[in-house]
Design a protein around this motif. Sequence first.
Motif, PDB file in Angstrom:
ATOM      1  N   LYS A 295       0.828  -1.214   0.000  1.00  0.00           N
ATOM      2  CA  LYS A 295       0.000   0.000   0.000  1.00  0.00           C
ATOM      3  C   LYS A 295       0.858   1.259   0.000  1.00  0.00           C
ATOM      4  O   LYS A 295       0.390   2.340   0.322  1.00  0.00           O
ATOM      5  CB  LYS A 295      -0.942   0.000   1.196  1.00  0.00           C
ATOM      6  CG  LYS A 295      -1.958  -1.122   1.117  1.00  0.00           C
ATOM      7  CD  LYS A 295      -2.917  -1.081   2.260  1.00  0.00           C
ATOM      8  CE  LYS A 295      -3.906  -2.227   2.120  1.00  0.00           C
ATOM      9  NZ  LYS A 295      -4.883  -2.208   3.195  1.00  0.00           N
ATOM     10  N   GLY A 296       2.127   1.110  -0.342  1.00  0.00           N
ATOM     11  CA  GLY A 296       3.022   2.256  -0.410  1.00  0.00           C
ATOM     12  C   GLY A 296       3.635   2.599   0.929  1.00  0.00           C
ATOM     13  O   GLY A 296       3.615   1.812   1.877  1.00  0.00           O
ATOM     14  N   VAL A 297       4.182   3.792   1.004  1.00  0.00           N
ATOM     15  CA  VAL A 297       4.945   4.242   2.163  1.00  0.00           C
ATOM     16  C   VAL A 297       4.463   5.615   2.623  1.00  0.00           C
ATOM     17  O   VAL A 297       3.992   5.789   3.749  1.00  0.00           O
ATOM     18  CB  VAL A 297       6.452   4.306   1.811  1.00  0.00           C
ATOM     19  CG1 VAL A 297       7.263   4.869   2.945  1.00  0.00           C
ATOM     20  CG2 VAL A 297       6.982   2.930   1.407  1.00  0.00           C
ATOM     21  N   VAL A 298       4.560   6.584   1.758  1.00  0.00           N
ATOM     22  CA  VAL A 298       4.282   7.979   2.113  1.00  0.00           C
ATOM     23  C   VAL A 298       2.797   8.220   2.338  1.00  0.00           C
ATOM     24  O   VAL A 298       2.397   8.855   3.317  1.00  0.00           O
ATOM     25  CB  VAL A 298       4.833   8.938   1.038  1.00  0.00           C
ATOM     26  CG1 VAL A 298       4.497  10.383   1.370  1.00  0.00           C
ATOM     27  CG2 VAL A 298       6.338   8.765   0.900  1.00  0.00           C
ATOM     28  N   GLY A 299       1.967   7.731   1.450  1.00  0.00           N
ATOM     29  CA  GLY A 299       0.529   7.957   1.563  1.00  0.00           C
ATOM     30  C   GLY A 299      -0.031   7.490   2.894  1.00  0.00           C
ATOM     31  O   GLY A 299      -0.855   8.172   3.511  1.00  0.00           O
ATOM     32  N   LEU A 300       0.421   6.331   3.346  1.00  0.00           N
ATOM     33  CA  LEU A 300      -0.037   5.822   4.641  1.00  0.00           C
ATOM     34  C   LEU A 300       0.416   6.734   5.775  1.00  0.00           C
ATOM     35  O   LEU A 300      -0.334   6.987   6.727  1.00  0.00           O
ATOM     36  CB  LEU A 300       0.491   4.399   4.871  1.00  0.00           C
ATOM     37  CG  LEU A 300      -0.073   3.327   3.944  1.00  0.00           C
ATOM     38  CD1 LEU A 300       0.668   2.014   4.142  1.00  0.00           C
ATOM     39  CD2 LEU A 300      -1.559   3.148   4.180  1.00  0.00           C
ATOM     40  N   THR A 301       1.638   7.215   5.682  1.00  0.00           N
ATOM     41  CA  THR A 301       2.167   8.110   6.718  1.00  0.00           C
ATOM     42  C   THR A 301       1.400   9.428   6.731  1.00  0.00           C
ATOM     43  O   THR A 301       1.091   9.958   7.802  1.00  0.00           O
ATOM     44  CB  THR A 301       3.674   8.334   6.508  1.00  0.00           C
ATOM     45  OG1 THR A 301       4.343   7.063   6.606  1.00  0.00           O
ATOM     46  CG2 THR A 301       4.247   9.291   7.524  1.00  0.00           C
ATOM     47  N   VAL A 302       1.069   9.946   5.568  1.00  0.00           N
ATOM     48  CA  VAL A 302       0.334  11.210   5.491  1.00  0.00           C
ATOM     49  C   VAL A 302      -1.039  11.076   6.171  1.00  0.00           C
ATOM     50  O   VAL A 302      -1.496  12.008   6.833  1.00  0.00           O
ATOM     51  CB  VAL A 302       0.201  11.677   4.025  1.00  0.00           C
ATOM     52  CG1 VAL A 302      -0.791  12.819   3.889  1.00  0.00           C
ATOM     53  CG2 VAL A 302       1.564  12.087   3.491  1.00  0.00           C
ATOM     54  N   THR A 303      -1.668   9.921   6.047  1.00  0.00           N
ATOM     55  CA  THR A 303      -2.981   9.747   6.687  1.00  0.00           C
ATOM     56  C   THR A 303      -2.866   9.793   8.210  1.00  0.00           C
ATOM     57  O   THR A 303      -3.859  10.024   8.894  1.00  0.00           O
ATOM     58  CB  THR A 303      -3.655   8.423   6.274  1.00  0.00           C
ATOM     59  OG1 THR A 303      -2.883   7.321   6.739  1.00  0.00           O
ATOM     60  CG2 THR A 303      -3.858   8.344   4.771  1.00  0.00           C
ATOM     61  N   GLU A 304      -1.672   9.587   8.735  1.00  0.00           N
ATOM     62  CA  GLU A 304      -1.451   9.612  10.186  1.00  0.00           C
ATOM     63  C   GLU A 304      -0.915  10.953  10.689  1.00  0.00           C
ATOM     64  O   GLU A 304      -0.608  11.097  11.873  1.00  0.00           O
ATOM     65  CB  GLU A 304      -0.473   8.496  10.565  1.00  0.00           C
ATOM     66  CG  GLU A 304      -1.007   7.116  10.239  1.00  0.00           C
ATOM     67  CD  GLU A 304       0.063   6.046  10.288  1.00  0.00           C
ATOM     68  OE1 GLU A 304       1.265   6.379  10.269  1.00  0.00           O
ATOM     69  OE2 GLU A 304      -0.311   4.860  10.330  1.00  0.00           O
ATOM     70  N   PHE A 305      -0.816  11.942   9.816  1.00  0.00           N
ATOM     71  CA  PHE A 305      -0.230  13.236  10.154  1.00  0.00           C
ATOM     72  C   PHE A 305      -0.864  13.839  11.412  1.00  0.00           C
ATOM     73  O   PHE A 305      -0.172  14.269  12.326  1.00  0.00           O
ATOM     74  CB  PHE A 305      -0.380  14.184   8.959  1.00  0.00           C
ATOM     75  CG  PHE A 305       0.149  15.565   9.186  1.00  0.00           C
ATOM     76  CD1 PHE A 305       1.508  15.789   9.286  1.00  0.00           C
ATOM     77  CD2 PHE A 305      -0.707  16.642   9.296  1.00  0.00           C
ATOM     78  CE1 PHE A 305       2.012  17.065   9.492  1.00  0.00           C
ATOM     79  CE2 PHE A 305      -0.222  17.932   9.501  1.00  0.00           C
ATOM     80  CZ  PHE A 305       1.141  18.137   9.601  1.00  0.00           C
ATOM     81  N   ARG A 306      -2.168  13.869  11.466  1.00  0.00           N
ATOM     82  CA  ARG A 306      -2.862  14.457  12.615  1.00  0.00           C
ATOM     83  C   ARG A 306      -2.485  13.736  13.915  1.00  0.00           C
ATOM     84  O   ARG A 306      -2.297  14.366  14.944  1.00  0.00           O
ATOM     85  CB  ARG A 306      -4.367  14.411  12.387  1.00  0.00           C
ATOM     86  CG  ARG A 306      -5.157  15.035  13.500  1.00  0.00           C
ATOM     87  CD  ARG A 306      -6.673  14.928  13.249  1.00  0.00           C
ATOM     88  NE  ARG A 306      -7.359  15.928  14.001  1.00  0.00           N
ATOM     89  CZ  ARG A 306      -7.767  17.090  13.535  1.00  0.00           C
ATOM     90  NH1 ARG A 306      -7.563  17.396  12.281  1.00  0.00           N
ATOM     91  NH2 ARG A 306      -8.385  17.949  14.314  1.00  0.00           N
ATOM     92  N   THR A 307      -2.361  12.423  13.855  1.00  0.00           N
ATOM     93  CA  THR A 307      -1.977  11.639  15.030  1.00  0.00           C
ATOM     94  C   THR A 307      -0.600  12.049  15.525  1.00  0.00           C
ATOM     95  O   THR A 307      -0.385  12.176  16.732  1.00  0.00           O
ATOM     96  CB  THR A 307      -1.985  10.129  14.690  1.00  0.00           C
ATOM     97  OG1 THR A 307      -3.291   9.782  14.227  1.00  0.00           O
ATOM     98  CG2 THR A 307      -1.612   9.286  15.891  1.00  0.00           C
ATOM     99  N   TYR A 308       0.330  12.284  14.609  1.00  0.00           N
ATOM    100  CA  TYR A 308       1.685  12.683  15.006  1.00  0.00           C
ATOM    101  C   TYR A 308       1.684  14.050  15.678  1.00  0.00           C
ATOM    102  O   TYR A 308       2.409  14.269  16.650  1.00  0.00           O
ATOM    103  CB  TYR A 308       2.634  12.678  13.801  1.00  0.00           C
ATOM    104  CG  TYR A 308       2.807  11.308  13.191  1.00  0.00           C
ATOM    105  CD1 TYR A 308       3.060  10.201  13.988  1.00  0.00           C
ATOM    106  CD2 TYR A 308       2.704  11.120  11.824  1.00  0.00           C
ATOM    107  CE1 TYR A 308       3.203   8.939  13.433  1.00  0.00           C
ATOM    108  CE2 TYR A 308       2.853   9.855  11.270  1.00  0.00           C
ATOM    109  CZ  TYR A 308       3.100   8.780  12.074  1.00  0.00           C
ATOM    110  OH  TYR A 308       3.249   7.538  11.526  1.00  0.00           O
ATOM    111  N   ILE A 309       0.864  14.966  15.182  1.00  0.00           N
ATOM    112  CA  ILE A 309       0.761  16.285  15.813  1.00  0.00           C
ATOM    113  C   ILE A 309       0.161  16.150  17.208  1.00  0.00           C
ATOM    114  O   ILE A 309       0.652  16.735  18.175  1.00  0.00           O
ATOM    115  CB  ILE A 309      -0.073  17.254  14.949  1.00  0.00           C
ATOM    116  CG1 ILE A 309       0.681  17.580  13.658  1.00  0.00           C
ATOM    117  CG2 ILE A 309      -0.407  18.525  15.712  1.00  0.00           C
ATOM    118  CD1 ILE A 309      -0.105  18.406  12.682  1.00  0.00           C
ATOM    119  N   GLU A 310      -0.905  15.356  17.309  1.00  0.00           N
ATOM    120  CA  GLU A 310      -1.544  15.173  18.620  1.00  0.00           C
ATOM    121  C   GLU A 310      -0.599  14.530  19.628  1.00  0.00           C
ATOM    122  O   GLU A 310      -0.577  14.904  20.808  1.00  0.00           O
ATOM    123  CB  GLU A 310      -2.822  14.352  18.458  1.00  0.00           C
ATOM    124  CG  GLU A 310      -3.924  15.124  17.743  1.00  0.00           C
ATOM    125  CD  GLU A 310      -5.115  14.282  17.343  1.00  0.00           C
ATOM    126  OE1 GLU A 310      -5.099  13.056  17.562  1.00  0.00           O
ATOM    127  OE2 GLU A 310      -6.073  14.865  16.806  1.00  0.00           O
TER     128      GLU A 310
END
Length: 146
Positions: free
Chosen positions: A124-139
């Motif tokens: 399922k790729g690498v970057v796209g999955l990480t981008v979907t978790e962006f909000r979680t990383y900020i929180e």
Amino acid sequence: MSFELDINAFCEKVKGNADKVVRATVISMARSIMERSPVGNPSLWMHPAPPGYVGGTFRANWQLGVNEAPKGEIQETDAGGERTLRKITTGIPKEAAGNIFYLVNNLPYAWPIENGHSTKQAPKGVVGLTVTEFRTYIEQALAELR
């Protein structure tokens, strides 16, 4: 005069917290990208590996850019990704807030990997999955400040 000093101190504290949140978020995203990046495993390939092949070139080619995307490729391997993550982490400026950060991989096969070419390790790729978790990383970064 005291009020002005209080306001200045508050502004410095808020700016320092913003820097910490941005830094922690960039590090979390880089770590996620690194962990999701496939490392060449010739036993999964349809064709034999070239002589002397060593996995880890894809992970070693993740590069951090601050306000400008890096160009070019890196002629190294880093199968575990620790050295590359350390390089990215040390490249984040102390005053991180307000900058634009790029995490790029300029290898010609980076785009195919992002689109599922690595069917066993990163379907399922690498970057796209990480981008979907962006909000979680900020929180998470905000929670660490509390």
